[in-house]
Design an enzyme around this catalytic site. Structure first.
Site, mmCIF file in Angstrom:
data_model
loop_
_atom_site.group_PDB
_atom_site.id
_atom_site.type_symbol
_atom_site.label_atom_id
_atom_site.label_comp_id
_atom_site.label_asym_id
_atom_site.label_seq_id
_atom_site.Cartn_x
_atom_site.Cartn_y
_atom_site.Cartn_z
ATOM 1 N N GLN A 240 0.830 -1.201 0.000
ATOM 2 C CA GLN A 240 0.000 0.000 0.000
ATOM 3 C C GLN A 240 0.873 1.263 0.000
ATOM 4 O O GLN A 240 0.636 2.185 -0.778
ATOM 5 C CB GLN A 240 -0.903 -0.027 1.234
ATOM 6 C CG GLN A 240 -1.947 1.062 1.222
ATOM 7 C CD GLN A 240 -2.743 1.097 2.511
ATOM 8 O OE1 GLN A 240 -2.354 0.500 3.521
ATOM 9 N NE2 GLN A 240 -3.865 1.781 2.478
ATOM 10 N N HIS B 94 1.002 3.595 -3.445
ATOM 11 C CA HIS B 94 0.278 4.866 -3.402
ATOM 12 C C HIS B 94 1.135 6.046 -3.831
ATOM 13 O O HIS B 94 0.630 7.151 -3.981
ATOM 14 C CB HIS B 94 -0.328 5.104 -2.020
ATOM 15 C CG HIS B 94 -1.624 4.372 -1.840
ATOM 16 N ND1 HIS B 94 -1.758 3.034 -2.132
ATOM 17 C CD2 HIS B 94 -2.841 4.779 -1.423
ATOM 18 C CE1 HIS B 94 -3.000 2.670 -1.890
ATOM 19 N NE2 HIS B 94 -3.675 3.697 -1.459
ATOM 20 N N LEU C 67 -6.109 -3.369 -10.832
ATOM 21 C CA LEU C 67 -5.735 -4.740 -10.455
ATOM 22 C C LEU C 67 -4.942 -4.774 -9.151
ATOM 23 O O LEU C 67 -4.741 -5.829 -8.570
ATOM 24 C CB LEU C 67 -4.979 -5.444 -11.586
ATOM 25 C CG LEU C 67 -3.552 -5.021 -11.935
ATOM 26 C CD1 LEU C 67 -2.521 -5.602 -10.978
ATOM 27 C CD2 LEU C 67 -3.227 -5.489 -13.355
ATOM 28 N N TYR C 68 -4.473 -3.597 -8.710
ATOM 29 C CA TYR C 68 -3.674 -3.512 -7.483
ATOM 30 C C TYR C 68 -4.534 -3.275 -6.244
ATOM 31 O O TYR C 68 -4.012 -3.096 -5.152
ATOM 32 C CB TYR C 68 -2.648 -2.380 -7.604
ATOM 33 C CG TYR C 68 -1.234 -2.746 -7.215
ATOM 34 C CD1 TYR C 68 -0.855 -2.880 -5.874
ATOM 35 C CD2 TYR C 68 -0.260 -2.958 -8.181
ATOM 36 C CE1 TYR C 68 0.445 -3.204 -5.523
ATOM 37 C CE2 TYR C 68 1.044 -3.286 -7.836
ATOM 38 C CZ TYR C 68 1.385 -3.402 -6.500
ATOM 39 O OH TYR C 68 2.671 -3.725 -6.161
ATOM 40 N N HIS D 177 -7.295 -5.192 -1.182
ATOM 41 C CA HIS D 177 -7.770 -4.995 0.191
ATOM 42 C C HIS D 177 -7.956 -6.278 0.992
ATOM 43 O O HIS D 177 -7.821 -6.260 2.209
ATOM 44 C CB HIS D 177 -9.024 -4.121 0.187
ATOM 45 C CG HIS D 177 -8.737 -2.721 -0.250
ATOM 46 N ND1 HIS D 177 -9.028 -2.250 -1.507
ATOM 47 C CD2 HIS D 177 -8.097 -1.711 0.392
ATOM 48 C CE1 HIS D 177 -8.609 -1.006 -1.610
ATOM 49 N NE2 HIS D 177 -8.042 -0.642 -0.482
ATOM 50 N N GLY E 298 0.141 -7.311 -14.236
ATOM 51 C CA GLY E 298 0.879 -6.573 -13.218
ATOM 52 C C GLY E 298 2.378 -6.675 -13.430
ATOM 53 O O GLY E 298 3.096 -5.678 -13.296
ATOM 54 N N SER F 113 4.848 -3.527 -13.736
ATOM 55 C CA SER F 113 5.748 -3.331 -12.626
ATOM 56 C C SER F 113 7.202 -3.268 -13.110
ATOM 57 O O SER F 113 7.935 -2.328 -12.778
ATOM 58 C CB SER F 113 5.496 -4.478 -11.638
ATOM 59 O OG SER F 113 6.565 -4.671 -10.809
#
Ligand code: HEM
Ligand code: NAG
Ligand code: NAG
Ligand code: NAG
Ligand code: NAG
Length: 591
Positions: free
Chosen positions: A199, A203, A379-380, A383, A520, A524
């Site tokens: 996270q 972010h 897709l990230y 939670h 991803g 990435s």
């Protein structure tokens, strides 16, 4: 008389023409709505009924770009498919041990990983949410997230193109697929430290600007460490001491923590009831919300100030400004290194030992620019990683107790906080494992996908060279959920992107589904390796203030990040420790 009847006939003709046009209008379907072009070919309409596929420079030809050129055919034939590649990478430990100890093989494989992953990313980006076709805006307007696939054209028979229902199911109907029934721990023993790293790190570049809409963002499109230094120079200035390059801090029980907001008055979004002593001034306006984000903010703050001390000894002649700027570049390098060798290593579950070496790409065609896509952001949304409560040093904190509670991490201290994060298991990113307090985020994400007219899940599989799912059962890997999904969508080709991402079965032994990995992974790798510091004339010791600084980048690890900046050195890792019998404590709890 005569002229009058002419006029009437004229009006009749206009009325007639008007109805014909309306009829054409009603029957007109954009022929690109069925997404007829394969392999990154672009669908171009020709009048109202026809279309062509532009296959130029894709390596494919044919009416729908379906035929590979001779050389590509041989390459594809030699190349193992995505399932095989994943199987190879996650098995055969003995083979990877040999590869790991043989530097030319190790370098060859790592370079291939960089290049193969990079090859599926459009750079510069082709699309944004603003248009269904290539525009100058896509290249130039950085307020937009990029798009891997353009929006579904507006004039299609259904929201998903030609497949599925005319009106998509009410998002509230998805709640029952997400809501956590019983906490399910992640299968590869991922811990809470990983969840907060994910996270905190992501972010810095997933910053949706909802004031403008879900297709817009306010970040810098990559690893700019703006989550440590703030989104702009004005914010950085509020976080800086302007002495020895350092950032502001407060000391609590002999430990360095981020400063109080009143001492570093950056823009933060605290609810009105938060006590002044719980309000910290941080690089990201939301990071005061969770203790894990405070912990990562603090550890990077400590690392920044520690590196400043090291560099000041190297360069007593440097100004505050040069110490600050160079340290920031070192922090960027350390972030990329730690993300590759610790974070992606854990996430991928590969036996291949991943490492960061920009030199492997020198001499190969590679674009040192990056754009964050809206698909990568969606897709990230992981939670389900979050457990319901946090257990710190034997005390349970509910979400209500730990949210916006800065006092909690400061009171426990860094060692108790990380030690507890390392020992607590994270949740599995799978159906029916969403904490109650973030289900609304998942439902919002589906809504955003609709507003952005994102193409169906299966189209993304095609775009990333994966076979489409032919049935719902193939997608979910089970029957119950599959049946319910089928009732909602009717056609597996109409499943929405984020719904597919969350409900897809996991790869064998992995923590995520195949589509997340295959979308991803490239995003990435591209984001990490295309950083300016990886380009040939940046990647030199002088950029980092000499060999000492350069080695701080090259030798950084997650373990060092913590242990160089706290009292003692507990086990630091992204998985919970295993007992002698190969089980974790919490796994035994369940038995
Ligand atoms: C208790 C922990 C967490 C809470 C309370 C939380 C809450 C939220 C909220 C309220 C949003 C904003 C949604 C919106 O404005 O539409 C959000 C966005 C997001 N969250 Fe979380 N989250 C948590 C943990 C995580 C974790 C562990 C990840 C893992 C990567 C994550 C990934 C994201 C992403 C990628 C976004 C989108 C950000 C953006 O586009 O600006 N979150 N979360
Ligand atoms: C090679 O490296 C692995 C770790 O990757 C190690 O366990 C092994 O002992 C090394 N030596 C050989 C000969 O495989
Ligand atoms: C793999 O090899 C590299 C270089 O030979 C070495 O530094 C690293 O420690 C090895 N990995 C493991 C897990 O031993
Ligand atoms: C980017 O596009 C949005 C939407 O069209 C517009 O409001 C904004 O001004 C554009 N930004 C720039 C820098 O042109
Ligand atoms: C952590 O636990 C130890 C042992 O139970 C206790 O002595 C210590 O006070 C606890 N720390 C905090 C901050 O509560």
């Amino acid at each position: 008389m005569a002229s009058n009847s002419y006029r009437n006939r004229g009006i009749l003709r206009i009325v007639f023409l008007f109805t014909v046009i309306c009829k054409i209008g009603a029957e007109y379907n954009n022929p690109c709505c069925s997404f007829p072009c394969e392999n990154r070919g672009v669908c171009l309409t020709q009048g109202f009924k026809e279309y062509t596929c532009d296959c130029a420079n894709t390596g494919y030809y044919g009416d729908h770009c379906e035929i590979p050129t001779f050389w590509l055919r041989i390459k594809l034939w030699l190349k193992p498919g995505p399932y095989t590649t994943h199987y190879l990478l996650t098995n055969f430990q003995w083979m990877w041990n040999i590869i790991n100890n043989t530097s030319f093989m190790r370098n060859f494989i790592m370079r291939s990983v960089y290049l193969v992953r990079n090859s599926v990313i459009d750079s510069p980006p082709l699309f944004t949410s603003g248009h269904e076709y290539v525009t100058w805006e896509s290249a130039a307007n950085l307020s937009y997230y990029a798009r891997t696939l353009p929006p579904v054209p507006r004039d299609c028979p259904t929201p998903m193109g030609v497949k599925g229902p005319k009106t998509l199911p009410d998002v509230e109907l998805f709640r029952k697929f997400f809501v956590r029934t019983k906490f399910k721990p992640d299968t590869i023993n991922t811990n809470v430290l990983f969840a907060f790293f994910a996270q905190h790190f992501s972010h810095m570049f997933f910053k949706t600007d909802l004031k403008k809409g879900p297709g817009f963002q306010w970040g810098g499109h990559g690893i700019d460490v703006s989550h440590i230094y703030g989104p702009d120079v004005a914010s950085s200035n509020k976080l800086r001491t302007f002495q020895d390059g350092k950032l502001k801090y407060q000391m609590v029980n002999g430990e360095m923590w981020p400063p109080l907001l009143k001492d570093a008055p950056v823009t933060m979004t605290y609810p009105p009831n938060v006590k002044p002593e719980d309000k910290l001034g941080l690089g990201h306006e939301f990071f005061g919300m969770l203790p894990g984000l405070v912990v990562f903010s603090a550890i990077w703050l400590r690392e920044h100030n520690r590196v400043c001390d090291v560099m000041r000894i190297e360069h007593p002649e440097w100004t505050d400004e040069q110490l600050f700027q160079t340290t920031r570049l070192i922090i960027i390098g350390q972030t990329i290194n730690i993300v590759i060798r610790d974070y992606v290593q854990h996430l991928s579950n590969y036996n291949l030992q991943l490492f960061f070496n920009p030199e492997l790409l020198f001499g190969y065609p590679f674009q040192y620019q990056n754009r964050i896509t809206v698909e990568f952001n969606h897709l990230y949304h992981w939670h389900p990683l979050m457990p319901d409560d946090l257990e710190i040093n034997g005390t349970k904190y509910t979400a209500q107790q730990y949210v916006f509670n800065a006092e909690m991490p400061l009171k426990h201290g860094m060692k108790e906080m990380v030690d507890s994060f390392v020992k607590q298991r994270a949740g599995s990113v799978e159906p029916n494992n969403h904490p109650e307090n973030t289900i609304h985020v998942a439902l919002e994400t589906i809504k955003h996908g609709r507003e952005l007219r994102m193409q169906p899940f299966n189209n993304y599989r095609k775009r990333f060279n994966l076979p489409v799912y032919k049935t719902f059962e193939e997608l979910t890997g089970e029957k119950v959920l599959a049946t319910e999904l089928e009732q909602l969508y009717g056609d597996v080709d109409a499943v929405e992107f984020y719904v597919g991402i969350l409900l897809e079965r996991h790869v064998n032994g992995g923590m995520l589904g195949q589509t997340v990995i295959e979308l991803g992974g490239p995003n990435s790798v591209k984001g990490l390796m295309s950083n300016p510091i990886c380009s040939p004339l940046y990647w030199r010791s002088s950029t980092f203030g000499g060999d000492v600084g350069f080695n701080l980048v090259k030798d950084s690890t997650l373990q060092k990040l913590f242990c160089m900046n706290m009292n003692g050195c507990p086990r630091i890792a992204f998985s919970v420790p295993l007992n002698d019998d190969g089980k974790t404590d919490s796994m035994q709890d369940e038995l």
